[in-house]
Design a protein around this motif. Structure first.
Motif, PDB file in Angstrom:
ATOM      1  N   HIS A 107       0.841  -1.216   0.000  1.00  0.00           N
ATOM      2  CA  HIS A 107       0.000   0.000   0.000  1.00  0.00           C
ATOM      3  C   HIS A 107       0.869   1.256   0.000  1.00  0.00           C
ATOM      4  O   HIS A 107       0.634   2.187  -0.778  1.00  0.00           O
ATOM      5  N   THR A 108       1.863   1.283   0.893  1.00  0.00           N
ATOM      6  CA  THR A 108       2.736   2.456   1.032  1.00  0.00           C
ATOM      7  C   THR A 108       3.425   2.784  -0.294  1.00  0.00           C
ATOM      8  O   THR A 108       3.496   3.946  -0.701  1.00  0.00           O
ATOM      9  N   ILE A 109       3.907   1.747  -0.981  1.00  0.00           N
ATOM     10  CA  ILE A 109       4.627   1.954  -2.251  1.00  0.00           C
ATOM     11  C   ILE A 109       3.657   2.259  -3.392  1.00  0.00           C
ATOM     12  O   ILE A 109       3.903   3.155  -4.205  1.00  0.00           O
ATOM     13  N   ALA A 110       2.529   1.554  -3.429  1.00  0.00           N
ATOM     14  CA  ALA A 110       1.522   1.787  -4.486  1.00  0.00           C
ATOM     15  C   ALA A 110       0.971   3.211  -4.430  1.00  0.00           C
ATOM     16  O   ALA A 110       0.677   3.817  -5.460  1.00  0.00           O
ATOM     17  N   GLU A 111       0.854   3.739  -3.218  1.00  0.00           N
ATOM     18  CA  GLU A 111       0.313   5.110  -3.044  1.00  0.00           C
ATOM     19  C   GLU A 111       1.370   6.189  -3.263  1.00  0.00           C
ATOM     20  O   GLU A 111       1.070   7.381  -3.188  1.00  0.00           O
ATOM     21  N   GLY A 112       2.611   5.769  -3.488  1.00  0.00           N
ATOM     22  CA  GLY A 112       3.675   6.742  -3.755  1.00  0.00           C
ATOM     23  C   GLY A 112       4.290   7.354  -2.516  1.00  0.00           C
ATOM     24  O   GLY A 112       5.042   8.335  -2.603  1.00  0.00           O
ATOM     25  N   ALA A 113       3.995   6.794  -1.345  1.00  0.00           N
ATOM     26  CA  ALA A 113       4.536   7.351  -0.094  1.00  0.00           C
ATOM     27  C   ALA A 113       5.984   6.917   0.154  1.00  0.00           C
ATOM     28  O   ALA A 113       6.659   7.453   1.030  1.00  0.00           O
ATOM     29  N   PHE A 114       6.441   5.943  -0.625  1.00  0.00           N
ATOM     30  CA  PHE A 114       7.827   5.479  -0.511  1.00  0.00           C
ATOM     31  C   PHE A 114       8.314   5.157  -1.912  1.00  0.00           C
ATOM     32  O   PHE A 114       7.712   4.348  -2.609  1.00  0.00           O
ATOM     33  N   ASN A 115       9.418   5.786  -2.323  1.00  0.00           N
ATOM     34  CA  ASN A 115       9.946   5.598  -3.679  1.00  0.00           C
ATOM     35  C   ASN A 115      11.162   4.664  -3.650  1.00  0.00           C
ATOM     36  O   ASN A 115      12.254   5.066  -3.257  1.00  0.00           O
TER      37      ASN A 115
END
Length: 205
Positions: A107-115
């Motif tokens: 979720h964190t990566i899919a939402e762009g909160a972690f690159n």
């Protein structure tokens, strides 16, 4: 089942000769074993999920769960894994704690909160620090990413039981202290990752 792109960790004669020169004991083991291939997963997200699956379980168990994940969940991508229920992820054979961790990271990566791509621009220490901000990712998982995905050259993980076991076998030790471990790690530098590949192999002999 989708095939996940893999390659071998790249190293050759020059790296082997250097390690043989700084540590004849390791060098003798390298000569006996020949070229040891280490499969890596270049895609950072796939490699991260694989490393999390591998926390505190055997190589055989990892293979079973990983195969099941690809069969039951499909593509190992942030968007696809984020769309799966924790129950569905757990059903692949892992603990609910690990399933929730995988779902949350997806979720964190899919939402762009972690690159994840930013990691390529960072030093080893910075990569570890940044990855450890993700829920459920400790130093060992980050170090496995550095070797098994990013092909960084100088990683010898104290947190990896198999690497410690390989060292003990290599040097005929019944136990190993952090100080002894550090002494060997510094000896292998700047090619610790290649030493690690051989230590893993030795631990399973």
């Amino acid at each position: 089942m989708q095939s996940i792109p893999t390659k071998y960790f790249e190293y050759g004669i020059e790296e082997l000769e250097y390690l043989k020169s700084v540590d004849p004991t390791l060098g003798a083991a390298m000569t006996r074993l020949g070229k040891v291939e280490r499969v890596i997963i270049p895609d950072l997200f796939t490699a991260l999920i694989h490393a999390i699956v591998g926390q505190l379980i055997s190589v055989k168990a990892v293979h079973t769960i990983w195969t099941r994940m690809q069969e039951q969940l499909g593509e190992i991508s942030p968007q696809n894994i984020a769309s799966r229920s924790a129950d569905g992820i757990q059903a692949c054979g892992m603990t609910m704690k690990k399933a929730l961790c995988i779902q949350r990271i997806a979720h964190t990566i899919a939402e762009g909160a972690f690159n994840l791509d930013e990691l390529h621009r960072l030093s080893d220490v910075e990569v570890i620090k940044k990855l450890m901000t993700l829920h459920g990712v400790g130093k060992w998982t980050a170090e496995m990413m550095l070797i098994n995905s990013m092909e960084r050259r100088d990683i010898v993980s104290w947190g990896d039981i198999a690497i410690r076991r390989g060292m003990m076998k290599l040097y005929g030790l019944s136990e190993i202290s952090k100080e002894q471990f550090e002494e060997y790690r510094l000896r292998y530098s700047p090619l610790g990752s290649i030493a690690s590949i051989y230590l893993w192999n030795l631990s399973f002999e």
